[in-house]
Design a protein around this motif. Structure first.
Motif: not given
Lengths: 272, 646
Positions: A217, A265-269, B59, B110-111, B114, B118, B122-124, B126-128, B132
């Protein structure tokens, strides 16, 4: 009657042999805990390189850990049960690590792991700690390198340093794969390991992954594009490492549903 | 001792010792282990929030919340570097808290959203924010981690359980040869329960290695010897209370002494106590149980509560074992007979024990007693040697306690040292003359003297026991002079008893006239004179038989007794006319001794028998002391015999 007395005394001596070692180990444990508390107590930070009292304290603590390590190593050579020997070597390895004596720590680890055979060594947590001593040392080292980079901007120099650091993170991930599998599955010599201890080693894996994603990041903030191949190369490397070994590692740790899950790629969650 | 029992004891010691060693090791190595804190990527809450909602990097969903019209806009300042938190008003201390709570709640929402997204898409993009990623928002950096060895369902047998199993093993071994010894409700079961109940009292933490190991071995020794004692006393009724008190009071002093030695870092004391534990302690347990049994029977089934007495008595004894005079005289085991004797005495007559304000004071009394005994016996008097000096102590204790009245103003524990002192001085005064005597002979004499004296406790009080000393010397001296063995060992005990009884009834008369030399005592002179008179009437045994001499053995004993009795009534007369005894003896002997040629006495009369001899002597000796007559008319004497009562 005198013969009886002699026989009983001899029997007593046979039975008591080794008890002294356990006493030593208990005392060494107590010393170790005292040193640990001192080392990590929330105290006034050093004012700077010239803060002699803090330096002296640090050196004193390091010397103390070294002494504990030596005592534990000696205890491991006495006539005691194998699990007790393993426990002594575990203490020696951790103490030497805290004393910044990596070679001594490695020697204790090698000696201990020799006793941690598949046939129920009787000290699952200690065998796990011995297997992880190098991992923990590397993780701490990489963490110390990562923090100052994160605080700064992703300049070309910093990108180069981060690239090297990601190599280290890759090695860190690979080192954990085998032992973590054994610990989580409860296979010998980790059979019966405490659940809290298991959670600890899972946490080590998660922290390692977190460090990798943090590096990634940070690198994304660098200016993208053709003008910045180091950044693009770094991101590609980070993605590769995230897939292997960290995908399987996080799967083993129970953090993701599948080893090939694109947690990256799916983010932190995806990391609960 | 039965060799099989020896083997059983040793094997049990090894078994429990090994188990307790392993139990202790297990306790140490499986203890929770503290690890250094794991490195976490720290961020304080302000930084965390600012990065998450950063307009440039934050985010996407978060940005809507801080934008105009969003629920968090009131806390946000847009600006360079992506904006930041608005400083809350100073006059509202809760404002900061509300602000943080709002942002953290929003982040959590938000978490969660998401995560749901998610899972289905799939494949969204990544901007987090990187912060976090760390699942450790709630972590306190620098927390020391605690790692346990085992999961609950994999935990091996707990250390205490291992020791219990080892003790059970010992008990089972015993059961093999003594079925029912630990059966339900049996004394053995009560003993075992009491030991287990006390184990953790003796050593609260099994991690305390040296003490744990010592106590567990002590428990095994106690169990073994206790079961043996119960086995030897079949039918013993042991209540739970008695068993618990017995176990606690016997073993607690030993455990406490060892703990003190460990604390004081005295390895020599620790070793001494270990030897005591392994050698004499099991026998103390046996002795203690025997006394318990005896006492229960003697009080017709009433519950015997050895609580205080046994406890402080045992403690005092164990403490004394490390005193220099005590160890110099003998090993701990050598003192066991003293322990048994004193314990019996204490159990039989607890009211005679002086009691201090607390158990420590009481223990000190016994410790002092035993130390005094050891000091008195340090220079052992003949015929006792260094190896047998303690036997002398046992004799004194047993004899004194046997006859002491139940009501006496003098504490029993004070009389023992005084009595022993008198005996030792009395034997020493005899010097080399006692070398002809044996320990059994002297022991028998001492028992009767002390038994008689104990019936009159005033004779044993410190400072007043000189008379006892003189009695011992007088009798022992006379025994030494009986080189023709005219009197048997039993005979001498009779004489000693008479002398002591007479002295008790007539203080100072028989033994207090002159103390310059032993033979200056009236009683000693009298005994010696009668003995010498008897001795001169023949030269050897053959002559004695051929002449028909009667003044030997029982006859002689009775003569001496009569002499002492008469002298008690007229000491002055006896002293003044002591030479007349020989004249009387000679005259009476002439009425007995037969001339070989004539078949009659010297005076031509028929010889008289031993009974007649004794009767005449008894009836004349007082007269001799009173009047100092040299000779009686023989015919008058024979007339007396004709008219003597049947």
């Amino acid at each position: 009657m005198i013969t009886l007395i002699r026989l009983i005394v001899a029997a007593s001596l046979v039975a008591v042999a080794g008890c002294g070692t356990a006493v030593d180990l208990s005392n060494l444990n107590a010393s170790y805990e005292t040193l640990l508390t001192r080392k990590y107590a929330p105290s006034a930070k050093a004012d700077g390189p010239t803060d002699l009292s803090a330096d002296t304290e640090r050196q004193e603590i390091a010397n103390g850990f070294d002494t504990v390590g030596t005592g534990a190593l000696d205890a491991s050579k006495k006539n005691v049960e194998t699990p007790t020997r393993i426990a002594a070597l575990r203490l020696a390895a951790v103490a030497y690590w805290q004393a910044n004596e990596p070679e001594k720590a490695t020697n204790a680890k090698v000696a201990g792991l020799k006793l941690c055979t598949d046939k129920a060594a009787g000290a699952p947590r200690d065998c796990a700690l011995l297997a992880y001593i190098d991992i923990l040392a590397l993780q701490k080292q990489l963490h110390a390198q990562l923090r100052p980079l994160l605080l700064g901007k992703p300049t070309p120099d910093a990108l180069a340093q981060m690239d090297t650091l990601i190599n280290g993170l890759e090695a860190l991930g690979r080192m954990q794969l085998e032992p973590l599998k054994g610990i989580v599955s409860g296979a010998p010599p980790y059979a019966g390991i405490g659940t809290g201890s298991q959670a600890y080693f899972r946490k080590v894996a998660t922290i390692s992954a977190c460090m990798l994603s943090t590096a990634d990041f940070w690198a994304r903030n660098a200016t993208p594009g053709i003008a910045n191949p180091p950044r693009d190369d770094l991101l590609a490397k980070a993605a590769r490492v995230a897939r292997d070994p960290y995908g399987p590692l996080l799967f083993t740790a129970g953090k993701i549903a599948r080893p090939d899950q694109d947690w990256w790629t799916q983010g932190p969650e995806c990391l609960p | 001792m039965d060799p099989a029992l020896i083997f059983f004891i040793i094997r049990g010691v090894i078994r429990v010792g090994t188990a307790s060693r392993k139990a202790y090791e297990q306790g140490v190595r499986d203890k929770n282990f503290k690890m250094p804190p794991l490195p976490v990527l720290e961020a304080d809450i302000d930084v965390r929030i600012q990065e998450y909602f950063n307009e440039e990097r934050g985010h996407a969903r978060a940005l809507k919340m801080t934008a105009a019209g969003g629920p968090l806009h009131q806390y946000w300042i847009a600006g360079p570097a992506g904006g930041g938190l608005k400083k809350p008003p100073d006059d509202d201390p809760q404002a900061v808290t509300r602000m943080y709570e709002s942002f953290l709640t929003a982040m959590a929402d938000i978490r969660r959203q998401r995560a749901d997204a998610a899972a289905t898409k799939a494949g969204s993009t990544y901007v987090a924010n990187w912060i976090n990623l760390c699942a450790f928002d709630q972590e306190i950096p620098g927390t020391i981690e605690v790692l346990e060895q085992w999961s609950p369902d994999a935990q091996p047998v707990l250390p205490w359980a291992r020791v219990a199993l080892a003790l059970a093993d010992v008990a089972l071994d015993f059961v093999g040869s003594n079925p029912g010894i630990v059966g339900e409700g049996s004394g053995g079961e009560k003993l075992l329960k009491a030991i287990c109940a006390n184990l953790q009292t003796w050593i609260p933490k099994i991690e305390d290695g040296r003490q744990a190991f010592f106590v567990e071995r002590m428990g095994a020794a106690l169990l073994q010897s206790g079961l043996q004692a119960l086995s030897d006393n079949a039918g013993t009724l042991l209540t739970d209370k008695a068993a618990s008190a017995f176990v606690g009071k016997m073993a607690t002093p030993l455990a406490e002494l060892f703990a003190a030695a460990v604390k004081a870092e005295k390895p020599v004391d620790q070793l001494t106590l270990m030897v005591v534990r392994d050698t004499v302690f099991p026998k103390m347990v046996s002795a203690g149980l025997e006394v318990l049994v005896e006492h229960q029977k003697s009080v017709l089934g009433a519950a015997f509560d050895p609580d205080d007495t046994l406890g402080y008595f045992t403690r005092g004894f164990l403490q004394a074992l490390s005193a220099q005079p005590v160890t110099k005289l003998g090993s701990a085991e050598a003192w066991l007979p003293i322990y048994k004797s004193l314990l019996r005495a204490a159990a039989a007559k607890p009211g005679l024990i002086v009691k201090g304000a607390d158990n420590d004071a009481n223990a000190a009394v016994f410790r002092k007693l035993i130390t005094e005994v050891a000091t008195t016996l340090a220079d052992e008097p003949w015929p006792y040697t260094a190896d047998t000096a303690i036997d002398l102590g046992v004799i004194v204790i047993e004899a004194v306690q046997k006859e002491l009245p139940n009501r006496t103003s003098d504490p029993w524990v004070l009389l023992i040292p005084s009595a022993l002192d008198a005996v030792v001085k009395g034997l020493r005064a005899g010097g080399d003359s006692f070398k002809k005597l044996t320990q059994p002979d002297v022991g028998a004499i001492l028992r009767v003297i002390l038994t008689r004296a104990a019936a009159t406790p005033g004779m044993l009080v410190p400072g007043a026991s000189t008379e006892v000393q003189l009695i011992v010397t007088a009798v022992a001296t006379a025994m030494a002079q009986d080189d023709k063995f005219l009197i048997s060992a039993d005979g001498w005990t009779t004489i000693a008893a008479t002398a002591a009884a007479a002295a008790a009834r007539n203080p100072g008369k028989l033994f207090g006239i002159s103390s310059a030399t032993p033979e200056g005592e009236l009683a000693a002179k009298l005994i010696t004179r009668v003995l010498a008179s008897a001795s001169t009437s023949f030269t050897n045994a053959a002559e004695m038989r051929s002449k028909g001499v009667v003044l030997v053995g029982e006859t002689l004993v009775m003569a001496i007794e009569d002499t002492l009795t008469a002298a008690a009534g007229n000491a002055r007369g006896a002293l003044d006319n002591i030479d007349k005894i020989t004249l009387l003896v000679d005259q009476l002997n002439d009425m007995v001794v037969v001339d070989r040629n004539m078949g009659k006495t010297k005076s031509g009369k028929n010889p008289i028998g031993a009974a007649d001899w004794n009767w005449l002597f008894r009836n004349l000796i007082a007269d001799v002391f009173e009047k100092g007559l040299d000779k009686y008319d023989e015919q008058e004497l024979r007339n007396m015999l004709l008219h003597k009562p049947a």
